[in-house]
Scaffold this motif. Sequence first.
Motif, short mmCIF file in Angstrom:
data_model
loop_
_atom_site.label_atom_id
_atom_site.label_comp_id
_atom_site.label_asym_id
_atom_site.label_seq_id
_atom_site.Cartn_x
_atom_site.Cartn_y
_atom_site.Cartn_z
N ASP A 58 1.12 -1.22 -0.01
CA ASP A 58 0.27 0.15 0.08
C ASP A 58 1.22 1.49 0.10
OD1 ASP A 58 0.57 0.19 2.85
OD2 ASP A 58 -1.13 0.27 3.40
N ALA A 59 2.05 1.25 0.20
CA ALA A 59 2.96 2.47 -0.21
C ALA A 59 2.68 3.38 -0.99
CB ALA A 59 4.50 2.34 -0.68
N GLU A 60 2.26 3.23 -2.25
CA GLU A 60 1.96 4.14 -3.53
C GLU A 60 0.33 4.53 -2.85
OE1 GLU A 60 3.79 2.21 -6.66
OE2 GLU A 60 2.03 1.99 -7.11
N ALA A 61 -0.73 3.64 -2.03
CA ALA A 61 -2.17 4.04 -2.32
C ALA A 61 -1.92 5.34 -0.85
CB ALA A 61 -2.51 3.17 -1.81
N THR A 62 -0.98 4.51 -0.08
CA THR A 62 -1.01 5.55 0.85
C THR A 62 -0.21 6.97 0.72
OG1 THR A 62 0.94 4.70 2.23
CG2 THR A 62 -1.43 3.99 2.65
N ALA A 63 0.48 7.37 -0.25
CA ALA A 63 1.26 8.30 -0.61
C ALA A 63 2.82 8.30 0.94
CB ALA A 63 0.95 9.59 -1.00
N ASP A 64 3.00 7.23 1.00
CA ASP A 64 4.28 7.02 2.25
C ASP A 64 3.73 7.72 3.57
OD1 ASP A 64 5.69 5.28 0.91
OD2 ASP A 64 6.41 7.19 -0.34
#
Length: 188
Positions: A58-64
């Motif tokens: 989920d790194a891209e979905a949560t924008a880190d």
Amino acid sequence: MEYGIERATALSLVHEHLQQPNMIKHCLASEAVMRALARQLHEDEEQWGLAGLLHDLDAEATADNLSIHTHQTVRILEERGVDPAIIDAIAMHNAEAHNTQRRTTFHHALAAGETITGLITATALVYPDKKLASVKPKSVTKRIKEKAFAAGANRDIIRECELIGIPLPDFCALCLGAMQEISEDLGL
């Protein structure tokens, strides 16, 4: 042993949820590092490798956004019936988002192992040939002391390797070696 997911399916999930080539490479590097750490610590290589591969779905979905990072990954993996120990280690690599602390060897290994991959990559990229083969373990250890270098790589988390019984220089050598073994996949 069954983990609720095979590596090929895990890799497909990575490609489904991550679009940025560097994020995919980070997951591959983390998998290699976790497999090497499992061998070193006599742990389950497949289980640890899957955790490394899947940890940042989920790194891209949560924008880190570290306050929510890993929550979507946990949900995705729970819905698929993935091994709870893998899910727990993935959640704990960002323990702050779950208002808790890392407690197990698996937790500390994933947190330290995935964090050092960025520092090792950054070290390779300052070499003229930009190849992992050119990097020496001492160079990685030296870069850890340079706070401004790869500033996003949290040195305190990397040093959690000592909590699992691996001195920092040995940890750097082990992780670098693991990444060197898959250098073609990493483009380095």
